[in-house]
Scaffold this motif. Structure first.
Motif, PDB file in Angstrom:
ATOM      1  N   ALA A  80       0.830  -1.206   0.000  1.00 46.83           N
ATOM      2  CA  ALA A  80       0.000   0.000   0.000  1.00 46.83           C
ATOM      3  C   ALA A  80       0.866   1.259   0.000  1.00 46.83           C
ATOM      4  O   ALA A  80       0.485   2.286  -0.553  1.00 46.83           O
ATOM      5  CB  ALA A  80      -0.940  -0.004   1.205  1.00 46.83           C
ATOM      6  N   LEU A  81       2.039   1.165   0.619  1.00 46.85           N
ATOM      7  CA  LEU A  81       2.951   2.315   0.650  1.00 46.85           C
ATOM      8  C   LEU A  81       3.851   2.366  -0.579  1.00 46.85           C
ATOM      9  O   LEU A  81       4.273   3.434  -1.014  1.00 46.85           O
ATOM     10  CB  LEU A  81       3.853   2.249   1.891  1.00 46.85           C
ATOM     11  N   ALA A 322       6.669   5.214  -4.125  1.00 46.75           N
ATOM     12  CA  ALA A 322       6.044   5.592  -2.848  1.00 46.75           C
ATOM     13  C   ALA A 322       4.707   6.293  -3.094  1.00 46.75           C
ATOM     14  O   ALA A 322       4.634   7.238  -3.873  1.00 46.75           O
ATOM     15  CB  ALA A 322       6.981   6.506  -2.060  1.00 46.75           C
ATOM     16  N   THR A 323       3.655   5.816  -2.428  1.00 44.55           N
ATOM     17  CA  THR A 323       2.328   6.412  -2.611  1.00 44.55           C
ATOM     18  C   THR A 323       2.124   7.607  -1.679  1.00 44.55           C
ATOM     19  O   THR A 323       1.182   8.363  -1.828  1.00 44.55           O
ATOM     20  CB  THR A 323       1.222   5.380  -2.291  1.00 44.55           C
ATOM     21  N   GLN A 324       3.006   7.728  -0.674  1.00 45.05           N
ATOM     22  CA  GLN A 324       2.938   8.867   0.255  1.00 45.05           C
ATOM     23  C   GLN A 324       4.343   9.074   0.809  1.00 45.05           C
ATOM     24  O   GLN A 324       5.248   8.323   0.461  1.00 45.05           O
ATOM     25  CB  GLN A 324       1.942   8.558   1.376  1.00 45.05           C
ATOM     26  N   ASP A 325       4.529  10.065   1.651  1.00 39.94           N
ATOM     27  CA  ASP A 325       5.840  10.231   2.277  1.00 39.94           C
ATOM     28  C   ASP A 325       6.129   8.980   3.103  1.00 39.94           C
ATOM     29  O   ASP A 325       5.255   8.508   3.835  1.00 39.94           O
ATOM     30  CB  ASP A 325       5.858  11.467   3.179  1.00 39.94           C
ATOM     31  N   VAL A 326       7.338   8.433   2.961  1.00 36.28           N
ATOM     32  CA  VAL A 326       7.637   7.165   3.630  1.00 36.28           C
ATOM     33  C   VAL A 326       8.973   7.263   4.375  1.00 36.28           C
ATOM     34  O   VAL A 326       9.778   8.165   4.119  1.00 36.28           O
ATOM     35  CB  VAL A 326       7.735   5.995   2.617  1.00 36.28           C
ATOM     36  N   GLU A 327       9.184   6.286   5.272  1.00 30.24           N
ATOM     37  CA  GLU A 327      10.445   6.209   5.990  1.00 30.24           C
ATOM     38  C   GLU A 327      10.991   4.800   5.854  1.00 30.24           C
ATOM     39  O   GLU A 327      10.258   3.825   5.982  1.00 30.24           O
ATOM     40  CB  GLU A 327      10.211   6.545   7.468  1.00 30.24           C
ATOM     41  N   LEU A 328      12.299   4.721   5.565  1.00 27.73           N
ATOM     42  CA  LEU A 328      12.957   3.417   5.442  1.00 27.73           C
ATOM     43  C   LEU A 328      14.267   3.488   6.197  1.00 27.73           C
ATOM     44  O   LEU A 328      15.088   4.372   5.916  1.00 27.73           O
ATOM     45  CB  LEU A 328      13.255   3.103   3.974  1.00 27.73           C
ATOM     46  N   SER A 329      14.485   2.564   7.118  1.00 33.31           N
ATOM     47  CA  SER A 329      15.718   2.540   7.916  1.00 33.31           C
ATOM     48  C   SER A 329      16.068   3.946   8.416  1.00 33.31           C
ATOM     49  O   SER A 329      17.218   4.374   8.329  1.00 33.31           O
ATOM     50  CB  SER A 329      16.884   1.978   7.087  1.00 33.31           C
ATOM     51  N   GLY A 330      15.065   4.683   8.864  1.00 30.45           N
ATOM     52  CA  GLY A 330      15.303   5.991   9.450  1.00 30.45           C
ATOM     53  C   GLY A 330      15.439   7.134   8.453  1.00 30.45           C
ATOM     54  O   GLY A 330      15.566   8.284   8.849  1.00 30.45           O
ATOM     55  N   GLN A 331      15.408   6.819   7.161  1.00 27.53           N
ATOM     56  CA  GLN A 331      15.495   7.901   6.162  1.00 27.53           C
ATOM     57  C   GLN A 331      14.112   8.208   5.602  1.00 27.53           C
ATOM     58  O   GLN A 331      13.315   7.303   5.380  1.00 27.53           O
ATOM     59  CB  GLN A 331      16.407   7.476   5.008  1.00 27.53           C
ATOM     60  N   ARG A 332      13.880   9.496   5.320  1.00 23.83           N
ATOM     61  CA  ARG A 332      12.566   9.900   4.795  1.00 23.83           C
ATOM     62  C   ARG A 332      12.641  10.121   3.292  1.00 23.83           C
ATOM     63  O   ARG A 332      13.646  10.620   2.780  1.00 23.83           O
ATOM     64  CB  ARG A 332      12.114  11.211   5.472  1.00 23.83           C
ATOM     65  N   PRO A 334      10.039  11.474  -0.073  1.00 21.45           N
ATOM     66  CA  PRO A 334       8.734  12.061  -0.405  1.00 21.45           C
ATOM     67  C   PRO A 334       7.884  11.119  -1.267  1.00 21.45           C
ATOM     68  O   PRO A 334       8.409  10.232  -1.943  1.00 21.45           O
ATOM     69  CB  PRO A 334       9.106  13.313  -1.195  1.00 21.45           C
ATOM     70  N   ALA A 335       6.565  11.346  -1.248  1.00 25.02           N
ATOM     71  CA  ALA A 335       5.647  10.615  -2.111  1.00 25.02           C
ATOM     72  C   ALA A 335       6.144  10.719  -3.554  1.00 25.02           C
ATOM     73  O   ALA A 335       6.661  11.767  -3.952  1.00 25.02           O
ATOM     74  CB  ALA A 335       4.246  11.188  -1.985  1.00 25.02           C
ATOM     75  N   GLY A 336       5.988   9.657  -4.308  1.00 23.66           N
ATOM     76  CA  GLY A 336       6.409   9.673  -5.705  1.00 23.66           C
ATOM     77  C   GLY A 336       7.835   9.178  -5.907  1.00 23.66           C
ATOM     78  O   GLY A 336       8.252   8.968  -7.047  1.00 23.66           O
ATOM     79  N   SER A 337       8.592   8.982  -4.812  1.00 20.86           N
ATOM     80  CA  SER A 337       9.964   8.478  -4.958  1.00 20.86           C
ATOM     81  C   SER A 337       9.936   7.093  -5.588  1.00 20.86           C
ATOM     82  O   SER A 337       9.097   6.258  -5.264  1.00 20.86           O
ATOM     83  CB  SER A 337      10.651   8.379  -3.591  1.00 20.86           C
TER      84      SER A 337
END
Lengths: 430, 61
Positions: A80-81, A322-332, A334-337
């Protein structure tokens, strides 16, 4: 051949000079590519790259190269993300109709993905595949016998790709789908073009790449339309009949869905297993101790097949957006990445695989992501691929013990498929 | 205490990995729907639950 498996020093890699969008990188020997991925994984686990140029397609902002096993797993398990619907098999955003036509359910999100996946899953249950065991064995035995005749009638040499690795999955998938004998050469030709990644040898003019894809897709869709009409009138015991007649909750696949799924099966069923087999043969020739161990012990097949898939990782990446702003392993982010999940890199992650650059046929556990990581897009044909690889390598050990690789492989220049075009070998007892 | 396997039908994609890991316990029927029997071989069932590519299985005891 006993080429030592040298691992160029990852510390010597100049990361600023690395460009994963450069076709030439993908034609380099795997040891060099792995040295780069070792560094990216350690120092820049979400390295950002500009998109490769595709004629007629507006390039996007770029993509992150995901190389750690844990991040590949996190992205795959949160559909979903991290969407597939924006395109999973191309870096650039393709026109939506083209995206869906070539990607089928690979480039779809739920709920549509789930609906189609459940329909086609019925044709791929372990029980259905069990009935295919005899047929996989028969195909492999026949291909092996023909390869031996080719060597005996000629100068003793064969091409592992042309004579062993390509015909096995082609015949298995065409048998499953009920493709007439006369159409099979055409199927192989077009599926190779669709997954060529624009390799200059296969698609001569890069400016015509999109045209070549479209023409190949159109021919395969034409074959499907012909077959589907026949199966409607005269149902047969094959996958094509199942596809045109299966219902889930009263819904059938549309004509368009059938055509794109048909292309997906042909292309995915051919290009992946072919390269697992050809590169598996190469890996065994480079690791004769492992080869002899497997030849002597059929009980090793279960773990050996997994190691061949981990080692070769035939599909290099799939994309998520990315469908929205996301975080992976502490990094942010933006949506669309855009994220490219580099399966071959995750499959050599030392955080998960002890001594990851060791080819170990008894590696267990082996949580590789060669069929994709956990999530709704996990490879539909994983059982079939495992079976084909297992049966093929047992047959090579028993019937082609004299198989010897005699030269370097010709590598496909494609970032998407980790493939071989040719692998020269000889049968010394021919 | 008897162990019990719960299937999340919304998440199950009928990949059949569980059937390969624990053939006596899991079976996809002709409609591709997962049927679950008694979890007799607990070790195999645990492997199957862990191996499920969509995380649709849960073992309760």
């Amino acid at each position: 051949m006993s080429t030592p498996t040298l691992h160029p020093d990852p510390d010597a890699v100049d990361l600023d000079a690395v460009d994963l969008s450069d076709r030439v990188f993908w034609g380099a020997p795997p040891q060099q590519r792995h040295a780069v991925f070792d560094r990216l994984r350690r120092d820049r686990p979400f390295a950002f790259f500009a998109e490769p140029v595709v004629p007629f397609i507006e390039p996007g902002a770029g993509y992150h190269a995901v190389t750690r096993h844990a991040d590949v797993a996190a992205i795959s398990s949160q559909p979903a993300l991290f969407s597939s619907g924006a395109g999973a098999v191309s870096i650039a955003d393709m026109p939506p109709d083209m995206n869906e036509f070539y990607g089928s359910l690979i480039s779809m999100d739920d709920p549509r993905h789930g609906k189609i996946r459940r329909i086609v899953a019925k044709a791929f249950t372990p029980r259905v595949l069990e009935q295919l065991v005899g047929s996989v064995q028969a195909v492999v035995d026949d291909v092996v016998a023909r390869a031996r005749r080719t060597a005996a009638d000629g100068d003793g040499t064969i091409d592992v790709v042309r004579d062993l690795a390509a015909p096995i999955p082609l015949r298995v998938i065409c048998d499953m789908m009920g493709i007439p004998e006369d159409d099979r050469a055409m199927v192989l030709r077009h599926s190779t073009v669709i997954l060529s990644g624009g390799d200059p040898e296969l698609v001569q003019d890069e400016a015509l790449m999109v045209t070549a894809f479209l023409a190949a897709g159109e021919e395969l869709a034409g074959l499907m339309a012909r077959l589907a009409a026949q199966r409607h009138a005269h149902p047969a015991d094959d996958l094509t009949t199942a596809l045109v007649s299966t219902e889930v909750d009263g819904e059938r696949l549309t004509r368009q869905e059938i055509a794109s799924f048909f292309i997906l099966l042909l292309v995915a069923g051919n290009e992946t297993t072919r390269n697992a087999i050809s590169q598996g043969v190469l890996a065994l020739s480079e690791h004769p101790v492992e080869r002899d161990r497997w030849a002597a012990d059929p009980g090793l097949t279960r773990t050996a097949v997994e190691e061949v898939v981990r080692w070769t990782s035939p599909i290099t990446w799939m994309r998520r957006t990315a469908t929205q702003d996301v975080e992976l392993s502490g990094q942010r982010f933006p949506a669309g990445s855009k994220f490219l999940l580099f399966y071959g890199a995750a499959n050599r992650d030392p955080a998960v695989f002890p001594d990851p650059h060791r080819f170990d046929l008894s590696r267990d556990p082996n949580p590789h992501v060669g069929f994709g990581s956990r999530g709704p897009h996990f490879c539909l044909g994983a059982h079939l691929a495992r079976r084909e690889i297992g049966v093929a390598f047992r047959a090579f050990a028993d019937q082609l013990p004299d198989l010897e690789v005699i030269g370097p492989p010709a590598r496909l220049q494609s970032s998407f498929v980790n493939g071989l075009k040719r692998l020269p070998a000889r049968l010394t007892e021919a | 205490m008897t162990a019990r396997v719960v299937v999340d039908r919304e998440v199950c994609m009928s990949a059949g990995v569980c059937e390969l890991e624990a053939p006596g316990v899991f079976e996809l029927d002709a409609d591709g729907r997962l049927q679950v029997g008694e979890p007799t071989d607990l070790a195999a069932v645990e492997t199957a639950v862990r191996a499920c590519p969509t995380g649709a299985l849960q073992l309760l005891d």
